[in-house]
Design a protein around this motif. Sequence first.
Motif, PDB file in Angstrom:
ATOM      1  N   TYR A 158      14.451   6.895   8.982  1.00  0.00           N
ATOM      2  CA  TYR A 158      14.033   6.430   7.666  1.00  0.00           C
ATOM      3  C   TYR A 158      14.550   7.325   6.541  1.00  0.00           C
ATOM      4  O   TYR A 158      14.728   6.853   5.409  1.00  0.00           O
ATOM      5  N   LEU A 177       7.207  -1.387  -2.283  1.00  0.00           N
ATOM      6  CA  LEU A 177       7.134   0.050  -2.511  1.00  0.00           C
ATOM      7  C   LEU A 177       7.044   0.375  -4.004  1.00  0.00           C
ATOM      8  O   LEU A 177       6.145   1.070  -4.444  1.00  0.00           O
ATOM      9  N   TYR A 209      13.379   4.263   1.037  1.00  0.00           N
ATOM     10  CA  TYR A 209      12.258   5.137   1.377  1.00  0.00           C
ATOM     11  C   TYR A 209      12.364   6.493   0.691  1.00  0.00           C
ATOM     12  O   TYR A 209      11.374   7.008   0.150  1.00  0.00           O
TER      13      TYR A 209
END
Length: 290
Positions: free
Chosen positions: A208, A144, A214
Amino acid sequence: MSTASTLKDGIGRYGIWSGGLRDEDPARRGELGEAAAELEELGYGAAWLGGSSAARHAVPLLEATSTLTVGTSIQSIWQYDAETSAASFAEVDAAHPGRFVLGLGVSHAKLHDQYRRPYSALVDYLDALDAAGVPAERRVLAALGPKTLELSRDRAAGAVPYLITAEHTAQAREILGDGPLLAPELKVVLESDPSRARSLARDTLAMYLALPNYTNNFLRLGFTEDDLANGGSDRLVDAVFAWGDDNRVRDRIDTFHQAGADHVALQLVTDAQRYDLPREGWRRLADLLK
């Protein structure tokens, strides 16, 4: 031809991401094989196994197919030690050469008590895989942030980012450069009614939004705390899900390719149980991608 190009060519432009394709129940082995065989027939290049999957979970799918690539998405480095992963990789790769991809990730602090210094732990894990002979070109990272994307470029065949936007895909491509594989996951809701589609999306998104890896990534992408509240704003939902009629869904998938994705791993979101196999939906997706 480079090893990265070989992997790209092998998995094509589209794959299916599914938690249902990962199952420990021996009684479902035949069902999983049949589903995998149909995915291959439908033209998908890869099947990505949801949850913290291991090489053994790919075996029923590989045995039932001849060209389909199967990857873990995403094997937690905390759940499976590197030596065990390397031995399992070697066994599966010997039986099905070049068709299994080891997808790795650092998972989340809330899920693993031993979670410490995740980036350093991932580097150590890759060092151990190198020592055990697992080739870099057969592993990918669930990256990410910029540092892990750089690691995907330098120590793996590329990146398989999860729960991201087209904007993130463009940023990832800039970091990776042209060579490495970029295969983001994208959730799809085959529903034209906005209220219904976003409701299904929020049901999936809720878990999430409790995970900082995230939410921090969303904040880096320019979303606000308000976007993360109450199940996610329309703006957030519309950025991380493809929903609508066939043309709209196809257009949203295309934006990820236009942003730099080589391959998009499509996760079909329905109102069925999380680990069901939505095979009719996979057929409809295959038709709209033609």
